[in-house]
Every structure is written in C-alpha cells, then in structure tokens.
Design an enzyme around this catalytic site. Structure first.
Site, PDB file in Angstrom:
ATOM      1  N   HIS A  66      15.264  -0.500  -4.643  1.00 26.81           N
ATOM      2  CA  HIS A  66      15.405  -1.865  -5.312  1.00 26.81           C
ATOM      3  C   HIS A  66      16.495  -1.952  -6.202  1.00 26.81           C
ATOM      4  O   HIS A  66      16.800  -2.603  -7.259  1.00 26.81           O
ATOM      5  CB  HIS A  66      14.187  -2.201  -6.266  1.00 26.81           C
ATOM      6  N   SER A  95       5.914  -4.283  -3.951  1.00 23.44           N
ATOM      7  CA  SER A  95       7.138  -3.601  -3.239  1.00 23.44           C
ATOM      8  C   SER A  95       6.653  -3.592  -1.784  1.00 23.44           C
ATOM      9  O   SER A  95       6.344  -4.662  -1.146  1.00 23.44           O
ATOM     10  CB  SER A  95       7.666  -2.191  -3.796  1.00 23.44           C
TER      11      SER A  95
END
Length: 304
Positions: A198, A91
């Site tokens: 996300h 990420s």
C-alpha cells in the site's frame, strides 16, 4: 441467522492448519477448496495444512490461502442458513468481498488474487521494505513522523483509533518508528509481511495488475461492498483501475466501518483466519456487534 456485514481479513492473519476443519466438516467449504486448487494449479488445502509459518508468510501463498479460507468459511455459514446484507474486506479481503458479492467468480477472484500475490512478492523481493504497527499514538502524530523521516515511509493501514500501520523502505520505517516512540507511542510492532504494501513502492506491480485485470468479466454486485480506498460503498466504475489504486493507497478501515455503521449496518461477522477485524471493531464502535468465524465450531455457533 442474519448478519449485516460479512468482513474478510487481509494478509498477516495466516497460520498453518487454517481451514482444515472446515473442509473436513462442511461439504460447501470443501468445494471451495477444490475450486481454488483447480484454479491455482496446486492443492490449496494441503498448502494451508502443511506449510510452515515462514512459507505461509510469503505473499504469493498467503493471499491465496486467506482468500480461500475466508470463502470456505462463508460457504459453510451459508450452508447453515446464515445470510449477509453487505460485505467489506481489509486489503486482500476486498477481493474476497467482491467475490462474495458476485462481482467476481471464485475462479476469477482466485486468479486475480494469485497474480496480485505474485506481483507483490516480486516487488517485495526487489526492495528492502517492511511494515510496522504503531500503537497508542494519534494518527496525526504518526503522519508527522512519517513526513519527517528520510526516505519513503507512509501511513498505510488506518486500523482503528490508536493503531496505524506504517510502511516503506526499511531504514525509513525504522526512523519513523523511533520518532513515534519518542512522541509517546506505546509500542511499535513489526508485521509478518514481506514488503512495503500500500505504498508507491508497489506502483509497478499495481500497473501490471491493472493490465492483467482487463481480461476479466465483472458483474453487478448482489449486495453492497464497502471499499478501503474511500471508506464508502464501491460504485460502478473501472475495476482494473480500482485494483491498481487499491494496491498503492492506504486502507481506510476506521472510516469504512464507521460509514457502514452510519448506513445502518449494526453487526458483522469476520470470516477467515484470526480475529483481527473483530478487535478493530470493538475499538472503532463499542455498539457494533462483531463475531469471528474461523473454525467449524464457530460456524455452528454463529448459525444459532
């Protein structure tokens, strides 16, 4: 010492005091903290040292702190002769990997991470979203629970076999969590993050980041970078568009590490706070050798 992969953690790994010993004992690490502070407009080392856990958990600070700590650890390792063949990050850590590979300068990487954190924090503050890790359940069962839950909830972090993170609207996440427990999940654990990352709930923030990123220069990588989006090597393309999609798409970490191993990378060094990725690696492939480096003592051990 040479490692195949430099691995960089994402948000959630932060803790007070992170990186302080690196800055005290490594001149190269101290220069990273100084450069980050200049680019961010505040003393990043002091923030890492003095912030409370609650303060550090805010996206706008935690992303800067983790990004800087990871690069400081990398600098301390390189100062002692440690080298790497490729990079990947979880990420937020993908921005660290891009900086480590030379695609972004440290200052530009920090500015992008800072803006990303601000946008994500604003999106999180505007909605009641959350994330939770589902342990001990097959991916397909978690996906089915999310699909059948009312509201917005999606599988977002494919961490390792038996661990999949879900995110979305709080009520929807809670409903999916109960369904996962009923399906046999060993545990469902809320994560110490401030939003539904996300997921499409970040779409407005993602679009704004894409526009912001258009003002930066991107360079050819000095080593391969594997991306969360596909699990494969990142190829040349429109990075601002990549950043937008990256913010609203799942992190396919299991696929990523397996792809890197398939390509011949047999060892890794997780650089930054905690040792989350090292734990994932053990569950993804027991033959992959991975060590975690957070402190100056661990830098010295890895450099042997």
């Amino acid at each position: 010492m040479r490692f195949a992969l430099a691995l960089f953690p994402g948000q959630g790994a932060q803790h007070p005091g992170m990186g302080v010993d690196l800055a005290q004992e490594s001149e190269a690490a101290r220069r990273i903290f100084d450069a980050a502070g200049e680019a961010a407009g505040f003393d990043v080392l002091a923030a890492c040292r003095d912030s409370s856990p609650e303060e550090l958990s805010r996206t706008e600070l935690s992303q800067i702190a983790i990004f800087t700590h990871s690069l400081a650890g990398l600098a301390a390792l390189e100062e002692r002769g440690v080298t790497f063949e490729a990079a990947a990050g979880f990420s937020l850590g993908e921005y660290t990997a891009l900086t480590a590979s030379g695609v972004l300068s440290i200052a530009d990487g920090l500015q992008l991470v800072r803006k990303r954190g601000q946008l994500m924090q604003a999106a999180a503050d505007a909605q009641d979203g959350c994330m939770a890790a589902v342990l001990g359940l097959e991916d397909a069962a978690v996906e089915e629970a999310c699909k059948n839950a009312p509201g917005t909830v999606l599988p977002v972090n494919y961490n390792c076999p038996g661990q999949l993170v879900i995110a979305g609207e709080r009520a929807a996440v809670n409903a999916a969590a109960e369904a996962c427990k009923a399906a046999g999940a060993r545990r469902v654990m809320p994560l110490a993050v401030s939003g539904a990352f996300h997921t499409p709930l970040m779409q407005e923030a993602a679009a704004q980041l894409r526009e912001f990123a258009k003002g930066f220069a991107f360079h050819a990588p000095q080593m391969p970078v594997y991306t969360n989006l596909t699990g494969e090597r990142l190829t040349a393309g429109d990075l601002p568009a990549h950043f937008e999609k990256h913010m609203v798409s799942p992190v396919r970490w299991t696929s990523l590490l397996r792809a890197a191993i398939r390509d011949g990378y047999a060892s890794g060094c997780e650089i930054g706070p905690a040792k989350t990725l090292t734990g994932f690696a053990r569950k993804i492939d027991k033959g992959f050798q991975c060590v975690a480096v957070e402190t100056i003592a661990q830098v010295a051990e890895a450099a042997k």
